[in-house]
Design an enzyme around this catalytic site. Structure first.
Site, PDB file in Angstrom:
ATOM      1  N   GLY A   1      -9.094  30.432 -35.882  1.00  0.00           N
ATOM      2  CA  GLY A   1      -7.732  31.164 -35.964  1.00  0.00           C
ATOM      3  C   GLY A   1      -7.377  31.537 -34.472  1.00  0.00           C
ATOM      4  N   SER A   2      -8.127  31.773 -33.700  1.00  0.00           N
ATOM      5  CA  SER A   2      -7.881  32.131 -32.262  1.00  0.00           C
ATOM      6  C   SER A   2      -7.233  30.691 -31.504  1.00  0.00           C
ATOM      7  CB  SER A   2      -8.983  32.606 -31.299  1.00  0.00           C
ATOM      8  OG  SER A   2      -9.504  33.948 -31.926  1.00  0.00           O
ATOM      9  N   ALA A   3      -7.780  30.010 -31.969  1.00  0.00           N
ATOM     10  CA  ALA A   3      -7.250  28.524 -31.225  1.00  0.00           C
ATOM     11  C   ALA A   3      -5.830  28.288 -31.784  1.00  0.00           C
ATOM     12  CB  ALA A   3      -8.238  27.495 -31.631  1.00  0.00           C
TER      13      ALA A   3
ATOM     14  N   ALA B   1     -16.503  31.532 -38.960  1.00  0.00           N
ATOM     15  CA  ALA B   1     -17.638  30.533 -38.586  1.00  0.00           C
ATOM     16  C   ALA B   1     -17.912  30.562 -37.158  1.00  0.00           C
ATOM     17  CB  ALA B   1     -17.350  29.089 -39.065  1.00  0.00           C
TER      18      ALA B   1
ATOM     19  N   PRO C   1     -13.542  26.067 -40.424  1.00  0.00           N
ATOM     20  CA  PRO C   1     -13.480  26.998 -41.148  1.00  0.00           C
ATOM     21  C   PRO C   1     -13.368  28.497 -40.691  1.00  0.00           C
ATOM     22  CG  PRO C   1     -15.652  25.700 -40.947  1.00  0.00           C
ATOM     23  CD  PRO C   1     -14.613  25.279 -39.917  1.00  0.00           C
TER      24      PRO C   1
ATOM     25  N   LYS D   1     -13.845  26.269 -30.199  1.00  0.00           N
ATOM     26  CA  LYS D   1     -15.160  26.350 -29.439  1.00  0.00           C
ATOM     27  C   LYS D   1     -16.456  26.649 -29.765  1.00  0.00           C
ATOM     28  CE  LYS D   1     -15.399  30.844 -29.920  1.00  0.00           C
ATOM     29  NZ  LYS D   1     -16.654  31.458 -30.640  1.00  0.00           N
TER      30      LYS D   1
ATOM     31  N   ASP E   1     -10.641  35.849 -27.918  1.00  0.00           N
ATOM     32  CA  ASP E   1     -11.016  34.382 -27.482  1.00  0.00           C
ATOM     33  C   ASP E   1      -9.775  33.824 -26.931  1.00  0.00           C
ATOM     34  OD1 ASP E   1     -13.503  35.022 -28.128  1.00  0.00           O
ATOM     35  OD2 ASP E   1     -13.394  33.659 -30.069  1.00  0.00           O
TER      36      ASP E   1
END
Length: 309
Positions: A106-108, A101, A98, A10, A140
């Site tokens: 990571g949350s995705a 960033a 990355p 996102k 997130d």
């Protein structure tokens, strides 16, 4: 059975931090937008859990990351409900997004693993239950369970979704410099800059359509920019150079360090490629919630594997 999983990341079209709560978390107001950019995850049934990363910037502990946390939380919650029938999985992850960033890579990953496991086990958790599990993984994650376009309040978990199909016509340029900014560092830098709620609250709280959204871009901002740019002048320089190409909107995403720009078309993309050559850049588009639902999970055959087993 084998699966190919796309955890779409996102950008934040707008981001403000309203105050610090008594529980230590910060109250935010943001407009999330999913983009057609993702890590690649391949999953298959196995005797025990296994997780390997490829193409990552630095070593990732297989037992200290959002994928493992999501897997562990889901498994524990599932066994409390069912007490049997658990099948372990192995995951192979090609890191494209990355870390540090501001793109929610990571949350995705974590959110999409929760979605995948819920699908695989026949949806043992209702939407709200899965949302509660995802919030343990990251602020997130509730948004990234569904994606698309959404207004986020609270710590990002109170969501109002907008269906804007035409948003996929827009083009997004992203530059992610070799600079990792943790969320904790960004909030520390911001501590002197916290302000009250602003007028953009009323703009993005109204009924959001494509033309209304585009017309509101000129009011959007990221409250982290001044504080982070002061600490990292390189980011301000990048944004200033991007603004010469007259984008509809250009902001730092999240707490940084990525800077993005939104355009009507790809007219400037070749110039942008030359301008920022040597940096990590992406050309992509916004993506809707309906497309994410269709494309985030695919069953695959052995010959379709892309990553080492």
């Amino acid at each position: 059975m084998k699966f190919f999983i796309k955890p779409f990341c996102k950008i934040n079209l707008f981001l403000d931090v309203l105050n610090k709560r008594e529980d230590g978390f910060h109250e935010i107001l943001t407009l999330f937008q999913s983009i057609d950019l993702f890590d690649e995850i391949e999953a298959f049934e196995s005797k025990e859990f296994n997780l390997k990363f490829f193409n990552n910037d630095y070593p990732i502990d297989p037992y200290n990351n959002t994928i493992f946390r999501s897997y562990k939380i889901f498994k524990e919650s599932f066994l409390k409900k069912n007490n049997k029938g658990w099948v372990n999985f192995s995951f192979r992850v090609k890191k494209i997004i990355p870390s540090g960033a501001g793109l929610g890579g990571g949350s995705a990953d974590g959110a999409t693993i929760l979605n995948f496991l819920n699908y695989y086990y026949g949806y043992p958790f209702e939407d709200e239950e899965l949302k509660e599990l995802s919030l343990i993984v990251g602020a997130d994650c509730p948004f990234l369970l569904e994606g698309g376009t959404a207004l986020g309040r609270g710590i990002g978990e109170k969501l109002q979704f907008f269906d804007i199909p035409l948003i996929e016509n827009l083009k997004v340029f992203i530059i992610s410099p070799d600079l990792h900014i943790s969320t904790k560092e960004a909030y520390n830098l911001l501590s002197k800059h916290l302000t009250k709620e602003r007028k953009s609250y009323n703009i993005i709280n109204s009924k959001m359509g494509y033309n209304h959204l585009k017309g509101s871009f000129k009011y959007f901002y990221n409250i982290f920019e001044n504080a982070v740019f002061e600490r990292y002048p390189l980011l301000k320089d990048i944004k200033d150079r991007i603004l010469r190409f007259n984008p509809l909107l250009s902001l730092m995403s999240g707490s940084g360090s990525s800077i993005y720009a939104i355009f009507e078309n790809e007219e400037h993309f070749e110039q942008l490629k030359r301008e920022f050559g040597g940096n990590r850049i992406f050309f992509t588009t916004p993506i809707t919630r309906s497309r994410i639902k269709k494309e985030s999970l695919t069953k695959i055959q052995e010959e379709e594997w892309k990553l080492p087993k």
